[in-house]
Design a protein around this motif. Structure first.
Motif, short mmCIF file in Angstrom:
data_model
loop_
_atom_site.label_atom_id
_atom_site.label_comp_id
_atom_site.label_asym_id
_atom_site.label_seq_id
_atom_site.Cartn_x
_atom_site.Cartn_y
_atom_site.Cartn_z
N UNK A 238 24.56 -52.81 -56.36
CA UNK A 238 23.82 -54.07 -56.32
C UNK A 238 24.03 -54.74 -54.96
N UNK A 239 23.04 -54.69 -54.07
CA UNK A 239 23.19 -55.30 -52.74
C UNK A 239 23.53 -56.78 -52.80
N UNK A 240 23.12 -57.44 -53.89
CA UNK A 240 23.39 -58.87 -54.03
C UNK A 240 24.89 -59.17 -54.07
N UNK A 241 25.70 -58.18 -54.45
CA UNK A 241 27.15 -58.36 -54.56
C UNK A 241 27.89 -57.89 -53.31
N UNK A 242 27.16 -57.38 -52.33
CA UNK A 242 27.81 -56.69 -51.21
C UNK A 242 28.83 -57.54 -50.48
N UNK A 243 28.53 -58.81 -50.23
CA UNK A 243 29.44 -59.65 -49.46
C UNK A 243 30.73 -59.95 -50.22
N UNK A 244 30.75 -59.66 -51.53
CA UNK A 244 31.98 -59.88 -52.31
C UNK A 244 32.91 -58.67 -52.27
N UNK A 245 32.46 -57.57 -51.70
CA UNK A 245 33.31 -56.38 -51.62
C UNK A 245 34.45 -56.60 -50.66
N UNK A 246 35.55 -55.92 -50.92
CA UNK A 246 36.65 -55.96 -49.96
C UNK A 246 36.23 -55.26 -48.67
N UNK A 247 35.43 -54.22 -48.82
CA UNK A 247 34.81 -53.55 -47.68
C UNK A 247 33.29 -53.62 -47.81
N UNK A 248 32.63 -53.55 -46.69
CA UNK A 248 31.17 -53.59 -46.64
C UNK A 248 30.69 -52.29 -46.01
N UNK A 249 29.83 -51.58 -46.72
CA UNK A 249 29.29 -50.30 -46.25
C UNK A 249 27.78 -50.44 -46.05
N UNK A 250 27.33 -50.25 -44.82
CA UNK A 250 25.90 -50.29 -44.53
C UNK A 250 25.48 -48.95 -43.96
N UNK A 251 24.37 -48.43 -44.47
CA UNK A 251 23.84 -47.14 -44.04
C UNK A 251 22.41 -47.33 -43.57
#
Length: 256
Positions: A238-251
């Protein structure tokens, strides 16, 4: 910014053990799954930026890829050199200083290394230029908002606000310290687009660290690793939750 080279040199001898910690193993497993899916199974040329002791380079070689590893920390690169594979080339330099032909490689991965460069957006553009049309760039960084949430939960509001406004973090291991950029979805995604890449996925890894706290997340991983990893895998979709991750992975993928 204080360089990360000395810190990584100090970690070199035990770096493989570093990823035995449940939360590090978890985000590493999730990142590997996502990157492999994006890159595909056909053998190609992969650049491993900040390859360290060659953990991921070894895996890519095992899949039949030719790998170019880039690593500036001397003790880390010494261990990576032990791969001794005819399909492995090691460049002992900072990624910003590396010159390679444009448009020749199938994938570039930068797992936790981009945040230590002087200008992450410029480094993304530098790496993107190496990709052939359709080539893939995978970048993993520490999440700005994930760290802010973690610090607030730990009753470190002052430090949380400092990190939020400065967008800088500090990694401490024993007596070693290194500065790093803290990024979010908007800035990292914008850098991809400016580099001529189409963002194909944005994931927060270990969203549970923000929701239940890192200590409880580690306890959950220790209790039932596969179950908790499965839950983290769902939230990473869910991209909407991405900023809450301890790490951020963008491809992202190089457009034609």
């Amino acid at each position: 910014m204080r360089s990360s080279v000395s810190l990584y040199d100090a970690l070199a001898a035990t770096y493989e053990d570093h990823f035995a910690a449940p939360h590090r193993k978890a985000y590493d497993d999730l990142a590997w799954e996502a990157c492999c899916e994006a890159i595909g199974t056909s053998p190609g040329v992969v650049i491993d930026v900040g390859c360290g002791v060659g953990r991921w380079s070894r895996r890519f070689l095992g899949q039949g890829h030719r790998v170019i590893g880039i690593e500036p920390a001397p003790r880390m690169s010494e261990r990576a050199a032990c791969l001794q594979d005819e399909n492995f080339t090691l460049l002992r330099d900072r990624v910003e200083q590396v010159t390679l032909p444009a448009g020749n490689v199938d994938a570039v991965v930068a797992m936790g290394s981009l945040q230590y460069t002087a200008d992450p957006a410029a480094t993304i553009a530098h790496c993107a230029a190496w990709l052939r049309p359709g080539g893939v760039l995978c970048v993993l960084v520490d999440s700005l908002f994930g760290l802010v949430v973690e610090l607030v939960r730990a009753d470190k509001g002052g430090e949380a606000m400092e990190r939020l406004y400065s967008r800088r973090g500090v990694w401490r291991i024993d007596d070693q310290e290194a500065d790093l950029h803290l990024l979010d979805v908007a800035r990292l995604g914008s850098a991809f687009v400016q580099a001529g890449l189409e963002v194909t996925s944005t994931s927060g890894l270990l969203v549970g660290a923000s929701l239940i706290g890192r200590d409880d997340l580690v306890s959950a991983l220790n209790a039932d690793y596969d179950r908790q990893l499965g839950q983290e895998r769902v939230m990473a979709d869910f991209p909407e939750l991405a900023d809450l991750g301890k790490q951020l992975l963008v491809i992202g993928r190089r457009t034609a």
